[in-house]
Motif scaffolding. Structure first.
Motif, mmCIF file in Angstrom:
data_model
loop_
_atom_site.group_PDB
_atom_site.id
_atom_site.type_symbol
_atom_site.label_atom_id
_atom_site.label_comp_id
_atom_site.label_asym_id
_atom_site.label_seq_id
_atom_site.Cartn_x
_atom_site.Cartn_y
_atom_site.Cartn_z
ATOM 1 N N TYR A 177 -2.150 1.228 17.836
ATOM 2 C CA TYR A 177 -3.576 1.789 17.593
ATOM 3 C C TYR A 177 -3.655 0.605 16.191
ATOM 4 C CZ TYR A 177 -5.602 3.859 13.386
ATOM 5 O OH TYR A 177 -5.741 4.699 11.656
ATOM 6 N N ILE A 178 -2.681 -0.453 15.888
ATOM 7 C CA ILE A 178 -3.297 -1.920 15.571
ATOM 8 C C ILE A 178 -4.026 -2.791 15.522
ATOM 9 C CG2 ILE A 178 -1.470 -3.861 14.499
ATOM 10 C CD1 ILE A 178 1.309 -1.992 13.823
ATOM 11 N N SER A 179 -3.387 -3.164 16.820
ATOM 12 C CA SER A 179 -4.686 -3.815 17.213
ATOM 13 C C SER A 179 -5.665 -3.600 17.457
ATOM 14 C CB SER A 179 -4.365 -3.607 19.418
ATOM 15 O OG SER A 179 -2.471 -4.215 19.079
ATOM 16 N N PHE A 180 -6.080 -1.990 17.218
ATOM 17 C CA PHE A 180 -7.417 -1.477 17.783
ATOM 18 C C PHE A 180 -7.809 -2.218 15.976
ATOM 19 C CE2 PHE A 180 -11.029 1.417 15.503
ATOM 20 C CZ PHE A 180 -11.659 1.262 17.047
ATOM 21 N N ILE A 181 -7.338 -1.660 14.745
ATOM 22 C CA ILE A 181 -7.539 -2.093 13.331
ATOM 23 C C ILE A 181 -8.030 -3.289 13.331
ATOM 24 C CG2 ILE A 181 -7.165 -1.861 11.692
ATOM 25 C CD1 ILE A 181 -7.337 0.690 12.707
ATOM 26 N N ASP A 219 -6.333 -5.924 6.209
ATOM 27 C CA ASP A 219 -4.401 -5.771 7.068
ATOM 28 C C ASP A 219 -3.420 -5.631 5.791
ATOM 29 O OD1 ASP A 219 -4.681 -8.053 8.000
ATOM 30 O OD2 ASP A 219 -5.010 -10.303 7.427
ATOM 31 N N GLU A 220 -3.791 -4.872 4.845
ATOM 32 C CA GLU A 220 -2.481 -4.009 4.127
ATOM 33 C C GLU A 220 -2.570 -2.868 5.518
ATOM 34 O OE1 GLU A 220 -3.085 -3.667 -0.276
ATOM 35 O OE2 GLU A 220 -4.261 -6.035 -0.159
ATOM 36 N N TYR A 221 -3.870 -2.702 5.015
ATOM 37 C CA TYR A 221 -3.324 -0.774 6.045
ATOM 38 C C TYR A 221 -2.166 -1.252 7.397
ATOM 39 C CZ TYR A 221 -4.773 3.214 8.635
ATOM 40 O OH TYR A 221 -4.315 5.014 9.495
ATOM 41 N N ILE A 222 -2.645 -2.120 7.471
ATOM 42 C CA ILE A 222 -1.940 -2.506 8.941
ATOM 43 C C ILE A 222 -0.199 -2.764 8.727
ATOM 44 C CG2 ILE A 222 -1.499 -4.600 10.925
ATOM 45 C CD1 ILE A 222 -4.792 -4.710 10.830
ATOM 46 N N SER A 223 -0.413 -3.359 7.672
ATOM 47 C CA SER A 223 1.323 -3.651 7.258
ATOM 48 C C SER A 223 1.945 -2.680 6.803
ATOM 49 C CB SER A 223 1.244 -4.526 6.148
ATOM 50 O OG SER A 223 1.113 -5.723 5.774
ATOM 51 N N PHE A 224 0.895 -1.508 6.229
ATOM 52 C CA PHE A 224 0.935 -0.142 6.345
ATOM 53 C C PHE A 224 2.086 0.324 7.037
ATOM 54 C CE2 PHE A 224 1.748 4.713 6.354
ATOM 55 C CZ PHE A 224 1.912 5.025 4.971
ATOM 56 N N ILE A 225 1.290 0.735 8.740
ATOM 57 C CA ILE A 225 1.372 1.173 9.755
ATOM 58 C C ILE A 225 2.824 0.667 10.514
ATOM 59 C CG2 ILE A 225 0.544 2.200 12.194
ATOM 60 C CD1 ILE A 225 -1.017 3.071 9.906
ATOM 61 N N GLU A 226 2.135 -1.060 10.630
ATOM 62 C CA GLU A 226 4.032 -1.223 10.882
ATOM 63 C C GLU A 226 4.983 -1.038 10.444
ATOM 64 O OE1 GLU A 226 4.424 -3.410 12.508
ATOM 65 O OE2 GLU A 226 3.014 -4.963 13.542
ATOM 66 N N MET A 230 0.639 -1.568 0.320
ATOM 67 C CA MET A 230 -0.076 0.080 -0.100
ATOM 68 C C MET A 230 1.082 1.033 0.364
ATOM 69 S SD MET A 230 -2.892 0.870 2.629
ATOM 70 C CE MET A 230 -4.039 0.079 2.195
ATOM 71 N N ASP A 231 0.569 2.041 -0.509
ATOM 72 C CA ASP A 231 1.273 3.795 -1.032
ATOM 73 C C ASP A 231 0.840 4.158 0.518
ATOM 74 O OD1 ASP A 231 -0.658 4.267 -2.173
ATOM 75 O OD2 ASP A 231 -0.363 4.952 -3.869
ATOM 76 N N THR A 232 1.509 5.801 0.047
ATOM 77 C CA THR A 232 1.243 6.511 1.380
ATOM 78 C C THR A 232 -0.161 7.485 1.148
ATOM 79 O OG1 THR A 232 4.060 6.874 1.891
ATOM 80 C CG2 THR A 232 2.013 8.241 2.321
ATOM 81 N N THR A 269 4.242 12.210 5.632
ATOM 82 C CA THR A 269 5.485 12.458 5.824
ATOM 83 C C THR A 269 6.851 11.880 6.718
ATOM 84 O OG1 THR A 269 5.042 12.920 3.782
ATOM 85 C CG2 THR A 269 7.307 13.449 4.320
ATOM 86 N N ILE A 270 6.694 13.178 7.836
ATOM 87 C CA ILE A 270 7.425 13.405 8.872
ATOM 88 C C ILE A 270 7.379 12.312 9.569
ATOM 89 C CG2 ILE A 270 7.102 14.310 11.320
ATOM 90 C CD1 ILE A 270 5.244 16.206 10.287
ATOM 91 N N LEU A 271 6.726 11.023 9.601
ATOM 92 C CA LEU A 271 6.323 9.368 10.683
ATOM 93 C C LEU A 271 7.871 8.845 9.690
ATOM 94 C CD1 LEU A 271 2.857 8.826 11.152
ATOM 95 C CD2 LEU A 271 4.558 9.672 12.942
ATOM 96 N N LYS A 272 7.790 9.232 8.353
ATOM 97 C CA LYS A 272 8.566 8.243 7.757
ATOM 98 C C LYS A 272 9.655 9.332 7.857
ATOM 99 C CE LYS A 272 5.961 8.297 4.190
ATOM 100 N NZ LYS A 272 5.586 8.009 2.175
ATOM 101 N N GLU A 273 9.640 10.750 8.012
ATOM 102 C CA GLU A 273 11.143 11.132 8.017
ATOM 103 C C GLU A 273 11.637 10.606 9.110
ATOM 104 O OE1 GLU A 273 13.056 12.814 5.572
ATOM 105 O OE2 GLU A 273 12.157 12.353 4.433
ATOM 106 N N ILE A 274 10.764 10.646 10.263
ATOM 107 C CA ILE A 274 11.672 9.893 11.875
ATOM 108 C C ILE A 274 11.987 8.174 11.609
ATOM 109 C CG2 ILE A 274 11.119 9.630 13.664
ATOM 110 C CD1 ILE A 274 8.984 11.365 14.213
#
Lengths: 91, 91
Positions: free
Chosen positions: B82-86, A80-87, A1-3, B20-25
């Motif tokens: 957050y992932i757990s919530f999802i 699941d794809e969204y969760i992977s992105f967050i991970e 999943m892209d940004t 983007t900020i999160l990715k930069e971190i």
DNA sequence: CTAATTTATCGAAAAATTTAAATAAATCAA
DNA sequence: TTGATTTATTTAAATTTTTCGATAAATTAG
């Protein structure tokens, strides 16, 4: 999943009404009809339609026409794809 | 994590700049300074401040003052919650 | 066919979010 | 101390999102 997609999914999840709809679908064991939402949610019918549309457009849920009614079910794959992105944001 | 909190986190994640900020971190290996964002992001300084504030307020990131500078680091724990919530939305 | 039911769309008002200029506050360098 | 640098706040305009009345479209019941 892209940004860009993750942003849209996040936006779809960034609202109490839409989170409630997702929880209602889960509660109904994937057998929730649009009519049921009119009772659960304290909103005018066009507003509910608007929220559901965002969930459908982002493919978080599927909608299936059934006569006059529309049934909603969850797209676990998209979650699941969204969760992977967050991970992937984690260090 | 309750629904209200999940809504706020979703809202914080529902924006290209903040993602983007999160990715930069992550890219900086948890050693990102506010000044760096002025170069990376094509936004005025108060706008960046506004976005960072949302990430700090939702506890998605920590901010640590270091002289004149502020360093940001990721709160992996909050992302996990957050992932757990999802996950919990899934059937 | 007609009336009732369910969902979708349009248009407009209200509310929330994003953006940046101006400016303040804090810290450092000389 | 003075001037430069970095971050935060205030205020206001622009944009986006939410909400709902009106109405349309599709389907079912009688």
């Amino acid at each position: 999943m892209d940004t860009k997609k993750a942003e849209k999914i996040s936006k779809a999840l960034a609202d109490t009404t839409r989170l409630t709809i997702l929880k209602e679908i889960k509660k109904s064991k994937d057998c929730l009809y649009c009519v049921d939402l009119n009772e659960t949610l304290n909103l005018a019918q066009p507003s509910i339609c608007h929220h559901v549309k965002q969930l459908v457009d982002t493919e978080l849920i599927f909608s299936e026409k059934n006569g006059r009614n529309v049934r909603y079910s969850l797209n676990n794959k998209m979650l699941d794809e969204y969760i992977s992105f967050i991970e992937g944001l984690k260090i």
